[in-house]
Scaffold this motif. Structure first.
Motif, mmCIF file in Angstrom:
data_model
loop_
_atom_site.group_PDB
_atom_site.id
_atom_site.type_symbol
_atom_site.label_atom_id
_atom_site.label_comp_id
_atom_site.label_asym_id
_atom_site.label_seq_id
_atom_site.Cartn_x
_atom_site.Cartn_y
_atom_site.Cartn_z
ATOM 1 N N ASN A 230 0.831 -1.211 0.000
ATOM 2 C CA ASN A 230 0.000 0.000 0.000
ATOM 3 C C ASN A 230 0.860 1.253 0.000
ATOM 4 O OD1 ASN A 230 -2.776 -0.206 -0.241
ATOM 5 N ND2 ASN A 230 -3.074 -0.884 1.858
ATOM 6 N N LYS A 233 2.753 1.605 -3.432
ATOM 7 C CA LYS A 233 1.850 2.043 -4.497
ATOM 8 C C LYS A 233 1.465 3.509 -4.316
ATOM 9 C CE LYS A 233 -0.242 -2.316 -5.960
ATOM 10 N NZ LYS A 233 -1.500 -3.082 -6.119
ATOM 11 N N ALA A 234 1.321 3.945 -3.066
ATOM 12 C CA ALA A 234 1.002 5.348 -2.814
ATOM 13 C C ALA A 234 2.132 6.255 -3.304
ATOM 14 C CB ALA A 234 0.736 5.575 -1.325
ATOM 15 N N LEU A 236 4.160 5.621 -5.755
ATOM 16 C CA LEU A 236 4.118 5.626 -7.218
ATOM 17 C C LEU A 236 2.948 6.468 -7.732
ATOM 18 C CD1 LEU A 236 4.947 1.883 -7.973
ATOM 19 C CD2 LEU A 236 6.464 3.848 -8.224
ATOM 20 N N ASN A 237 1.813 6.377 -7.054
ATOM 21 C CA ASN A 237 0.645 7.157 -7.476
ATOM 22 C C ASN A 237 0.850 8.653 -7.302
ATOM 23 O OD1 ASN A 237 -1.183 5.195 -8.437
ATOM 24 N ND2 ASN A 237 -1.724 4.594 -6.353
ATOM 25 N N LYS A 238 1.696 9.038 -6.332
ATOM 26 C CA LYS A 238 1.976 10.459 -6.107
ATOM 27 C C LYS A 238 3.078 10.973 -7.026
ATOM 28 C CE LYS A 238 2.738 10.227 -1.666
ATOM 29 N NZ LYS A 238 3.050 10.662 -0.276
ATOM 30 N N ASN A 239 3.510 10.124 -7.967
ATOM 31 C CA ASN A 239 4.569 10.495 -8.908
ATOM 32 C C ASN A 239 5.879 10.837 -8.211
ATOM 33 O OD1 ASN A 239 2.958 10.169 -11.225
ATOM 34 N ND2 ASN A 239 2.100 12.214 -11.004
ATOM 35 N N PHE A 264 -2.308 -1.314 -12.913
ATOM 36 C CA PHE A 264 -1.747 -0.325 -11.994
ATOM 37 C C PHE A 264 -0.611 0.461 -12.652
ATOM 38 C CE2 PHE A 264 1.704 0.527 -8.945
ATOM 39 C CZ PHE A 264 1.089 1.529 -8.210
ATOM 40 N N SER A 265 0.291 -0.224 -13.339
ATOM 41 C CA SER A 265 1.465 0.428 -13.912
ATOM 42 C C SER A 265 1.113 1.388 -15.031
ATOM 43 C CB SER A 265 2.454 -0.627 -14.415
ATOM 44 O OG SER A 265 2.899 -1.442 -13.353
ATOM 45 N N ASN A 267 -0.835 3.709 -14.940
ATOM 46 C CA ASN A 267 -1.081 5.040 -14.388
ATOM 47 C C ASN A 267 0.130 5.616 -13.667
ATOM 48 O OD1 ASN A 267 -3.834 4.931 -15.200
ATOM 49 N ND2 ASN A 267 -4.306 3.659 -13.416
ATOM 50 N N VAL A 268 1.289 4.957 -13.772
ATOM 51 C CA VAL A 268 2.481 5.412 -13.056
ATOM 52 C C VAL A 268 3.396 6.168 -14.015
ATOM 53 C CG1 VAL A 268 4.501 4.718 -11.730
ATOM 54 C CG2 VAL A 268 2.337 3.488 -11.448
ATOM 55 N N ARG A 269 3.693 7.405 -13.684
ATOM 56 C CA ARG A 269 4.586 8.218 -14.508
ATOM 57 C C ARG A 269 6.004 7.647 -14.489
ATOM 58 N NH1 ARG A 269 8.031 12.611 -13.749
ATOM 59 N NH2 ARG A 269 7.791 12.321 -11.501
#
Length: 312
Positions: A230, A233-234, A236-239, A264-265, A267-269
């Motif tokens: 968790n 992933k957070a 990665l989601n926050k770039n 999931f990937s 959406n990862v910058r």
């Protein structure tokens, strides 16, 4: 001066690994392996972060391939795994544990004591399985030094479990009620990659013969891993990722949910994902075709690598 305790050299097939022990700030000892290519100093260093219950000997072929490409390299056994297993008297730990804070601290000390003082930049990271999960959780530590990152079979969905699912909520609830020591279904499959026949040193063969004595993950272990998933992933989601990354999945991986990771990937910058046809979870020690696919990807992604100049 940091303390390095010399150990005898180990042999894996035709590959010799010269290992040492790094003493941590709290007096534990982690086994390391490193090599600096003085004639290719400007090419940089590949930092390899191992996976679940791994040891340096399993990756003699990897280190040989890196040397053939002119890279320096460095790696270490996580505490409680491989040859860095803590002991009490003559008894090894009876339960597999996961402490992300300790693992991040060990990674930081390894980089500060071993890699950055002795190994030349630029630095590239290759992380497998649990090593990938720890590295992404430690972005604050590696962001400013890592040039490119390859994550092999990232354990973001251990044994197919996903964060927020009914199974993960049940695991968390059972742990809160003191039932965390209950065994996990399919837990043994995490170690199936290292329990088969192998060629190598007597110490490695003995370790594999004793693999059935390795403590298996339980519900408490899974709950802590999913908490770390968790967190990772957070990030990665926050770039928070600052370097180009490729997550590499095996088409036949039975330990992770590849479809969840693919979604999931997307959406990862700065992150892309590649699926190797026919490959399982253990890509680096898998079939020759899987390894050829991986090295073709490696030679394309890591700067300064020319596959056609490599003499095998």
């Amino acid at each position: 001066m940091d303390t390095l305790l010399t150990m005898p050299s180990d042999k894996n097939g035709i590959y010799f690994l010269h290992t040492s022990l790094m003493e941590t700030s709290d007096k534990r000892h982690l086994r390391i392996v490193s090599k600096v290519q003085k004639h290719n100093y400007k090419k940089g260093t590949l930092i390899f972060l191992q996976g679940m219950e791994d040891s340096c000997e399993r990756y003699g072929e990897l280190f040989y391939e890196l040397s053939a490409r002119g890279f320096s390299y460095a790696s270490f056994d996580w505490y409680g795994q491989g040859e860095s297993v803590p002991e009490t008297g003559n008894k090894k730990i009876s339960r597999l544990t996961f402490d992300i804070n300790q693992h991040i601290g060990d990674l930081d000390e390894f980089l500060q004591k071993i890699v950055y003082p002795d190994c030349p930049p630029p630095y590239y990271f290759l992380a497998y399985d649990m090593g990938c999960l720890i590295a992404i959780s430690a972005l604050d530590i590696i962001n400013n030094q890592c040039q490119r990152f390859i994550g092999l079979s990232p354990l973001f969905t251990p044994l197919g479990y996903t964060t927020g699912s009914f199974q993960s909520k049940l695991t968390s609830l059972m742990t809160d009620f003191g039932l965390g020591r209950l065994k996990l279904p399919r837990a043994k499959s995490l170690f199936s990659n290292i329990s088969g026949p192998t060629k190598g040193t007597n110490s490695e063969i003995d370790r594999l013969k004793n693999s059935q004595n390795i403590p298996l993950p339980d519900r408490r272990w899974l709950a802590r891993v999913l908490e770390t998933v968790n967190f990772a992933k957070a990030r990665l989601n926050k770039n928070d990722l600052r370097f180009p990354t490729i997550f590499v999945l095996g088409h036949n991986d039975k330990l992770i949910n590849t479809q969840k990771l693919l979604r999931f990937s997307n959406n990862v910058r700065l992150a892309d994902i590649m699926t190797l046809f026919g490959a399982g979870h253990d890509i680096l020690n898998g079939a020759d075709n899987s390894k050829k696919q991986f090295w073709a990807l490696f030679d394309t992604f890591i700067p300064g690598t020319k596959a056609y100049d490599i003499n095998y």
